[in-house]
Design an enzyme around this catalytic site. Structure first.
Site, PDB file in Angstrom:
ATOM      1  N   PHE A  57       2.273   1.984  -4.719  1.00 27.89           N
ATOM      2  CA  PHE A  57       1.553   1.224  -5.764  1.00 27.89           C
ATOM      3  C   PHE A  57       1.803  -0.278  -5.715  1.00 27.89           C
ATOM      4  O   PHE A  57       1.035  -1.049  -6.261  1.00 27.89           O
ATOM      5  CB  PHE A  57       1.893   1.781  -7.167  1.00 27.89           C
ATOM      6  N   HIS A  91      -9.102  -6.577  11.637  1.00 28.37           N
ATOM      7  CA  HIS A  91      -8.398  -6.409  10.360  1.00 28.37           C
ATOM      8  C   HIS A  91      -7.588  -7.652  10.006  1.00 28.37           C
ATOM      9  O   HIS A  91      -7.312  -8.493  10.856  1.00 28.37           O
ATOM     10  CB  HIS A  91      -7.462  -5.202  10.432  1.00 28.37           C
ATOM     11  N   LYS A 127      -1.685  -5.979   8.882  1.00 30.51           N
ATOM     12  CA  LYS A 127      -1.796  -4.565   9.257  1.00 30.51           C
ATOM     13  C   LYS A 127      -0.704  -4.175  10.256  1.00 30.51           C
ATOM     14  O   LYS A 127      -0.425  -4.907  11.201  1.00 30.51           O
ATOM     15  CB  LYS A 127      -3.183  -4.291   9.853  1.00 30.51           C
TER      16      LYS A 127
END
Ligand code: NAI
Ligand SMILES: O=C(O)C1=N[C@H](C(=O)O)C[C@H](O)C1
Length: 262
Positions: free
Chosen positions: A9, A152, A156
């Site tokens: 989260f 991307h 990443k």
């Protein structure tokens, strides 16, 4: 009401997913998990100050009885352990995290089957990417010469992207075995021709400002076809995640690919 835990989260996708779950009337956010969190409750974060949701930092502390669906946007190093934990506790994993090896996916499928728990691994929850993969598989029947470029953001961790790898896998299901390019070709700079997946080349670009983008390039006799998709914002993944979280409880096996639920 589907009771959901969001794993990861504190991350980019985890934050967007936490907001989506809180805003969706069909969902109840019953936990968030991230070993790198310092909070004990989600309400300690300014974005979520009115939300009383337990924040866990250890798997062993998680109240497994309060969760139906485990949404995972974590890291390639942790996703297997998380998905296994969910399945063994009768929680349906909805996995967006990339980087699971084929043998890990096979093991997770076995556990899901044995325990009769539904779950989903989706290399990409964006409908534009799901369609791109399907269109690319269709085109590869007619254009066996193909290269993939995925682009991307520069934070990443994994390369190539899960979406690019899955695109190559889907194409290889229909494409005749083929070594592309000149058999005599030589790289004067290592990596110039990209990664090799069954003779197909995959090129990974990492740049600030980018989110998630993919192009599949097909070449034929005097013609070419390019299929491209762009995720400009992480919100693009949320309708797919929501569909998966709503529907996955109806299944008793681990599926791969959002298209299985659409
Ligand atoms: N399937 C899809 O549609 C999409 C998949 N992804 C994938 O999701 C993953 C996460 O991406 P981002 O959010 O950009 O990464 P991020 O690095 O921003 O967030 C990852 C979070 O996971 C946390 N984490 C690390 N180990 C953990 C563990 N054992 N359990 C729970 N949380 C843990 C980290 O502390 C961090 O907060 C990547 O694998 C990425 O490729 C990203 C976008 C869309
Ligand atoms: O890390 C990302 O951001 C993304 N990861 C997934 C992938 O590896 O394909 C999905 C999407 O491309 C965004």
């Amino acid at each position: 009401m589907v009771k959901i835990l969001v794993a990861g989260f504190k991350g980019r996708m985890g934050n967007t997913t936490t907001k989506m779950v809180l805003e969706n009337a069909d969902f109840e956010l019953t936990g968030v998990y991230d070993p790198n969190a310092s909070e004990k409750n989600l309400n300690e974060l300014s974005d979520f100050k009115n939300e009383d949701v337990p924040a866990y930092t250890k798997l062993a502390d998680i109240d497994v009885n309060s969760i139906d669906v485990w949404i995972d946007f974590t890291s390639p190093a942790s996703v297997y352990e998380n998905a296994k934990f969910a399945l063994l506790h009768d929680i349906s994993p909805v996995i967006g995290t990339t980087g699971l090896a084929d043998d890990q996916v096979a093991e997770l499928k076995e556990i899901a089957k044995k325990n009769k728990v539904g779950g989903l691994i989706a290399p990409n929850f964006g409908i534009s990417a799901v369609l791109l993969m399907q269109f690319a598989q269709q085109a590869a029947k007619y254009f066996p010469d193909v290269e993939i470029i995925e682009m991307h953001h520069d934070k990443k961790l994994d390369a190539p992207s899960g979406t690019a790898l899955n695109t190559a896998k889907l194409i290889s299901e229909v494409r005749k075995q083929k070594i592309q390019g000149n058999p005599e070709e030589k790289e004067s700079l290592i990596g110039a021709r990209g990664a090799d997946y069954e003779g197909m080349r995959i090129h990974s670009v990492r740049l600030p400002g980018y989110v998630a983008h993919e192009q599949v390039l097909f070449g034929g006799q005097g013609e070419a076809l390019t299929i491209r998709q762009d995720s400009f914002d992480r919100i693009s993944f949320m309708s797919g995640v929501a569909v998966a979280a709503k529907k996955i409880g109806d299944y008793d096996e681990l599926l791969v690919g959002l298209e299985n639920l659409l």
